[in-house]
Design an enzyme around this catalytic site. Structure first.
Site, PDB file in Angstrom:
ATOM      1  N   ASN A 397       0.080  -0.271  -1.593  1.00 33.62           N
ATOM      2  CA  ASN A 397       0.487   0.699  -2.602  1.00 33.62           C
ATOM      3  C   ASN A 397       1.685   0.206  -3.419  1.00 33.62           C
ATOM      4  OD1 ASN A 397       1.076   2.911  -4.133  1.00 33.62           O
ATOM      5  ND2 ASN A 397       1.095   4.371  -2.457  1.00 33.62           N
ATOM      6  N   ASP A 398       2.857   0.198  -2.805  1.00 30.30           N
ATOM      7  CA  ASP A 398       4.057  -0.159  -3.561  1.00 30.30           C
ATOM      8  C   ASP A 398       3.996  -1.565  -4.158  1.00 30.30           C
ATOM      9  OD1 ASP A 398       5.076   2.303  -3.027  1.00 30.30           O
ATOM     10  OD2 ASP A 398       6.337   1.648  -1.354  1.00 30.30           O
ATOM     11  N   VAL A 399       3.326  -2.491  -3.465  1.00 25.57           N
ATOM     12  CA  VAL A 399       3.325  -3.875  -3.952  1.00 25.57           C
ATOM     13  C   VAL A 399       2.425  -4.077  -5.176  1.00 25.57           C
ATOM     14  CG1 VAL A 399       3.889  -4.853  -1.701  1.00 25.57           C
ATOM     15  CG2 VAL A 399       1.506  -4.627  -2.372  1.00 25.57           C
ATOM     16  N   VAL A 400       1.669  -3.034  -5.552  1.00 25.41           N
ATOM     17  CA  VAL A 400       0.846  -3.142  -6.769  1.00 25.41           C
ATOM     18  C   VAL A 400       1.251  -2.062  -7.772  1.00 25.41           C
ATOM     19  CG1 VAL A 400      -1.141  -4.194  -5.637  1.00 25.41           C
ATOM     20  CG2 VAL A 400      -0.993  -1.705  -5.770  1.00 25.41           C
ATOM     21  N   ASN A 401       2.432  -1.485  -7.607  1.00 27.96           N
ATOM     22  CA  ASN A 401       2.850  -0.380  -8.474  1.00 27.96           C
ATOM     23  C   ASN A 401       3.487  -0.899  -9.761  1.00 27.96           C
ATOM     24  OD1 ASN A 401       3.953   1.855  -9.647  1.00 27.96           O
ATOM     25  ND2 ASN A 401       4.669   2.752  -7.720  1.00 27.96           N
TER      26      ASN A 401
END
Lengths: 471, 92
Positions: A397-401
């Site tokens: 999630n966060d690493v592709v935000n």
């Protein structure tokens, strides 16, 4: 003395072992080098030691080895972060106990009125290493087991918030310094010094628990790396206490290794170490809950998604912690093989902090027999997203935000991310839209080229796989 | 004593140089492998189970030996198990 040569050979084998760990091809032999070094070191110390209590020695060796074999064989690859965390803790605990054992033995010879300095005319530097070992080892022990339980899903929260919490930690920190000073130069005689040592250990244990307690799951890669480093530093410090070069060198190597990994993890999150340790992100960002209402999110069925792969020639899989939780690594590999058979090139984009420890995803995919050449680091693969037909985000999630690139107000602004939004189509496997850790909204899900598959990573991939097979 | 400080500083620098070369793919095995190496505390622990003035030091030594051996045995074995999976490309 022969044993000293054995120690030297062990040191050299450790260094060559670590050197060989830098290439996949030689890594396994590097591990063997290091274990041979360890064997020589143990033979050496048995030669060096005087009259041993063989019952205690053999019982300790057998007990430790049995537990070691058991956990090494039984721990699934998905649980590697917990295992490494527990091992860090035991290393720190062992160093503390070595220093304690040395201390009670040596100070038993002291007369009342004599302080720690009077022990073999200790220098300041030497005397300081005693409380340092107790402190670092103690923090490593309790902090690592705290991390272990957090990774196991225990969601203990810190009893105090904000300033009160930092106050508590500061008081404990000051307390440990004061007791240490008293221990070195105030406490006298065997009993006083041992008592002081006991206090240092107790405060260190409390500090370890309280420091790790508020740190959230996504920050675990930093915590595990840092505790890894501490376990090495504690080992080196215990080497100073007992005056053994081998302990100092090995501890220093491990300490350096942990520090480098910690730096890499922090850089990959665009945060300073202090920021992670003070635990800001997880709790302060909850105010943005309103933001997490999404508009225009498109969800798709596995059937619809399968159609997208007609004519697709390139696919990048982005794994995250959700892959580990769902144990979906083998299903990913199956999908990979099927797509390759259909002429679609499949690669993997690995963000440095994907998962719960450095290299977590690489190990999982290796377990599923995905060739490591297919796993690419962030900087190597980021330029390729533009020319990629389909990206499958599995439990990340966060690493592709993309908010990390564009929204200055976002808590993760500036964090380097995988530019999956630039691909033609992005498929996101996620159980629900609930913002994961830190409650940060992910605008990726609202993009026109993004399709959501609301399922557990493994079930979702299996559904997609069977649709593709049927087609 | 000062010799030990020299050794510590040089080994730390060597560590920085060596570890920087380890690729991210191998970071997990690196951690479990270095865990095993930090089990070298077993040397200090065995010295602590020498028969001496107090039974307490032997007791601490016993637990320390057990802890360190979990690290050594568990660490090396699990690292080997992981690295075996990275092994030369399989038929698949």
């Amino acid at each position: 003395m022969l044993y000293q040569y054995l120690y030297l050979i062990a040191t050299v084998l450790f260094i060559f072992g670590i050197m060989r760990l830098s290439k996949v091809r030689t890594a396994r032999s590097g591990n063997v080098y290091a274990s041979v070094g360890m064997l020589l070191a143990i033979v050496g110390v048995l030669m060096e030691a005087g009259k041993l209590n063989w019952y205690a020695l053999v019982a300790g060796m057998m007990l430790g080895s049995a537990v070691g074999v058991f956990i090494a064989v039984r721990t699934p690859m998905t649980a590697m972060p917990e295992m490494v965390g527990a091992l860090n803790g035991l290393g720190g605990g062992a160093s503390t106990l070595v220093a304690l054992g040395y201390l009670v033995e040596e100070v038993a010879k002291l007369q009342s009125g004599q302080v720690l300095f009077d022990l073999h005319d200790m220098t300041v530097a030497q005397a300081i290493t005693v409380p340092v070992t107790l402190l670092v080892g103690g923090i490593t022990f309790s902090g690592s087991f705290m991390a272990f339980f957090k990774l196991r899903g225990k969601n203990w929260s810190h009893p105090l918030q904000g300033a009160a919490r930092h106050g508590l930690h500061a008081v404990l920190g000051i307390l440990v310094v004061l007791i240490s000073v008293w221990m070195i130069n105030g406490a006298s005689g065997g009993f006083g010094i041992t008592l002081a040592a006991g206090f240092v250990v107790l405060v260190a244990l409390a500090l370890g628990v309280f420091l790790v307690m508020p740190i959230g799951g996504a920050d675990m890669p930093v915590v595990i790396s840092l505790l890894n480093s501490y376990s090495g530093i504690a080992g080196a410090a215990s080497g100073f206490v007992v005056g053994n070069e081998l302990l100092v060198v090995s501890g220093a190597l491990v300490g350096a290794s942990g520090i480098i990994l910690t730096q890499i993890m922090c850089k990959a999150m665009n945060r300073s170490l202090g920021n992670v340790l003070l635990g800001g992100l997880g709790e302060t960002a909850t105010g943005g809950a309103k933001d997490s209402e999404y508009k225009g999110v498109k969800s798709a069925t596995p059937e619809e998604l399968a159609l997208l792969f007609d004519g697709a020639t390139s696919c990048i899989v982005v794994p995250g912690y959700g892959l580990a939780v769902a144990q979906a690594q083998h299903t990913v590999r199956e999908l990979d093989e099927l797509l390759e058979k259909r002429g679609c090139k499949v690669r993997y984009a690995i963000h440095p902090v994907a998962g719960r420890m450095p290299g977590h995803m690489n190990v999982l995919l290796a377990e599923a027999d995905v060739p490591y050449e297919k796993l690419l680091e962030m900087d190597a693969i980021n330029p390729d997203f533009k020319q990629t037909d389909i990206v499958i985000v599995v439990g990340a999630n966060d690493v592709v935000n993309p908010a990390a690139r564009t929204e200055k107000t976002s808590p993760i602004y500036g964090m380097p991310i995988l530019d999956v939004d630039q691909a033609r189509t992005v498929i996101v496997l996620k159980r629900s839209l609930s913002p994961g850790y830190a409650g940060i909204k992910n605008p990726l899900f609202e993009l026109p080229n993004c399709l959501m598959l609301f399922q557990d990573a493994k079930q979702g991939l299996q559904a997609l796989l069977s649709e593709l097979k049927a087609a | 004593m000062f010799g030990l400080i020299y050794v510590f500083v040089l080994a730390t620098i060597l560590g920085f140089v060596l570890i920087t070369k380890v690729p991210p793919t191998l970071h997990t095995p690196l951690m479990s492998g270095s865990n095993a190496i930090s089990g070298i505390t077993v040397v200090g622990a065995i010295l602590a189970v020498q028969i001496g003035e107090t039974w307490l030091s032997t007791f601490f030594g016993f637990i320390a030996v057990a802890f360190a051996m979990v690290n050594v045995v568990g660490g090396f074995l699990v690292t080997d198990r992981m690295l075996k999976m990275f092994g030369p490309k399989k038929k698949a």
